[in-house]
Design an enzyme around this catalytic site. Sequence first.
Site, PDB file in Angstrom:
ATOM      1  N   HIS A 133      17.480   2.216  34.357  1.00 29.06           N
ATOM      2  CA  HIS A 133      18.216   3.394  34.622  1.00 29.06           C
ATOM      3  C   HIS A 133      19.730   2.977  34.112  1.00 29.06           C
ATOM      4  O   HIS A 133      20.380   2.146  34.499  1.00 29.06           O
ATOM      5  CB  HIS A 133      18.405   3.893  36.100  1.00 29.06           C
ATOM      6  CG  HIS A 133      19.430   5.201  36.158  1.00 29.06           C
ATOM      7  ND1 HIS A 133      19.026   6.311  35.911  1.00 29.06           N
ATOM      8  CD2 HIS A 133      20.699   5.297  36.515  1.00 29.06           C
ATOM      9  CE1 HIS A 133      20.008   7.250  35.908  1.00 29.06           C
ATOM     10  NE2 HIS A 133      20.988   6.654  36.658  1.00 29.06           N
ATOM     11  N   GLY A 168       1.218  22.280   6.463  1.00 22.09           N
ATOM     12  CA  GLY A 168       2.235  22.053   7.330  1.00 22.09           C
ATOM     13  C   GLY A 168       1.901  21.032   8.178  1.00 22.09           C
ATOM     14  O   GLY A 168       2.042  20.704   9.643  1.00 22.09           O
ATOM     15  N   GLY A 189       0.806  -1.312   0.011  1.00 23.45           N
ATOM     16  CA  GLY A 189       0.047  -0.045  -0.115  1.00 23.45           C
ATOM     17  C   GLY A 189       0.868   1.049   0.181  1.00 23.45           C
ATOM     18  O   GLY A 189       1.943   1.269  -0.250  1.00 23.45           O
ATOM     19  N   ARG A 232      -5.245  13.726   2.974  1.00 27.52           N
ATOM     20  CA  ARG A 232      -5.417  12.584   2.227  1.00 27.52           C
ATOM     21  C   ARG A 232      -7.147  12.071   2.318  1.00 27.52           C
ATOM     22  O   ARG A 232      -7.363  12.889   3.273  1.00 27.52           O
ATOM     23  CB  ARG A 232      -4.689  11.307   2.349  1.00 27.52           C
ATOM     24  CG  ARG A 232      -3.303  11.660   2.168  1.00 27.52           C
ATOM     25  CD  ARG A 232      -2.423  10.285   2.507  1.00 27.52           C
ATOM     26  NE  ARG A 232      -2.790   9.307   1.795  1.00 27.52           N
ATOM     27  CZ  ARG A 232      -2.101   9.126   0.413  1.00 27.52           C
ATOM     28  NH1 ARG A 232      -1.247   9.759   0.061  1.00 27.52           N
ATOM     29  NH2 ARG A 232      -2.546   8.236  -0.300  1.00 27.52           N
TER      30      ARG A 232
END
Length: 452
Positions: A439, A180, A39, A267
């Site tokens: 971390h 934009g 697609g 679109r």
Amino acid sequence: MKNFDIAIIGGGPAGYNAAANASSNGLQVVLFEHTALGGVCLNEGCIPTKTLLHSANLLDEIREAKAFGIEVEGAITPHYAAIAARKDKVVQTLTSGVAYKLKGAGVTVIQETARLGGEEGDRILVTAGQETYSVSFVLLATGSSTIIPPIPGLDKVNYWTSREALAAKTLPEEVTIIGGGVIGIEFAGIYSSLGVPVRVIEMAPEILGAMDRETSAMLRKECGRRGVKFYLETKVTAVSEEGVTIETKDGKSELLPTGQILLSVGRRPETEALGLETLSIAMNRSAVVVNAYMQTSHPRVYAAGDITGFSLLAHTAIREGEVAINHIVGGEDDPMRYDAIPSVVYTHPEIAGVGTTEEQLRSEGRYYRTLKLPMAYAGRYVVEQEQAGGLCKILVDENDTLLGCHILGDPASELILLAGMAITDGLSVEEFRRHVFPHPTVGEILHEVLFS
């Protein structure tokens, strides 16, 4: 007449993933795709754009290497023909992978344009080429096409859409992007990093439409520092060989000389010539109306992806296809949800959001509280980004349940999933922050914000 359990019309993310899922659930599947499998996303959208962006972002990182104690000698020269060739190679690799996936799943793929042809008894007819197919169910997944706005003079100039921009083997000398939104801003990032002067013309007060306005404004300013010129609250009134004529919100008109025009105004669902009228499929303008299980007004016809008009994103399409197939094979407890669909713009830095925005909550008159911190509160972000800015924002309701999250800073595209899962599961601030974040990671910013 050829018989199958289900016909899927469209081989994009919604279609090909649904086809493999349906086959794994024991259905005999035929999939119709008149162009290339994958697609718009795979062939002229998500994947090729992100491939170009990766090269552009890598170039930016090389230019910034000195800040990390690395001297790069000599000229740093991007070769766009090679960048474009790599983009084509990536697309070819992934489209081949889709074909292999469907073949392995036992899906019959027909490279023809298909349309609905009415019913015979309890069977739905689908025509393609010279053949007619009889099926029990249909999934419509034909995607969307680029909107071409009625700008005077547009038919007399050589403009680009994203398709032509991605097909180009050389860079334009300069480019004016009309629109934009996500596509326009990503192309602005590509071209500006590769040294092309860029203008972006946007009618709205801020770029990126429905995304969080605060982080969108921060990204726009960062793009501005990289040389992109923005014209907000400005409309294009005409185009010509001389350039683009604009009109600002105070009525002032100006001609902007330009080399290449790139249209990026959105679109629309692709539903023409699909034969929807043969089954009286209900429509909302150009989009197919569906319920929470992706059923159309015909109980044995489903729709997924851009054709539904809800969220023109590949990951939304994939999930909609899953919901449709699950319902067909008997799943009544798996409705589609749109309250935690992540949106990402793969610029440098990345911007991402999930859930509601402050603008949406204010317009609806809903209570919310904002928790936010600069991305620099995560130690690893400082390690990897030097003095880069960035922001992480979490929105919560009166019960401290998460409503939305918006991030500017790399890797926002990866981090937003954590917030999306928390919103989907209805977690409160207290429940979310009990999770242990490794971390040092950039993801710790979410933990820091939850305690802010």
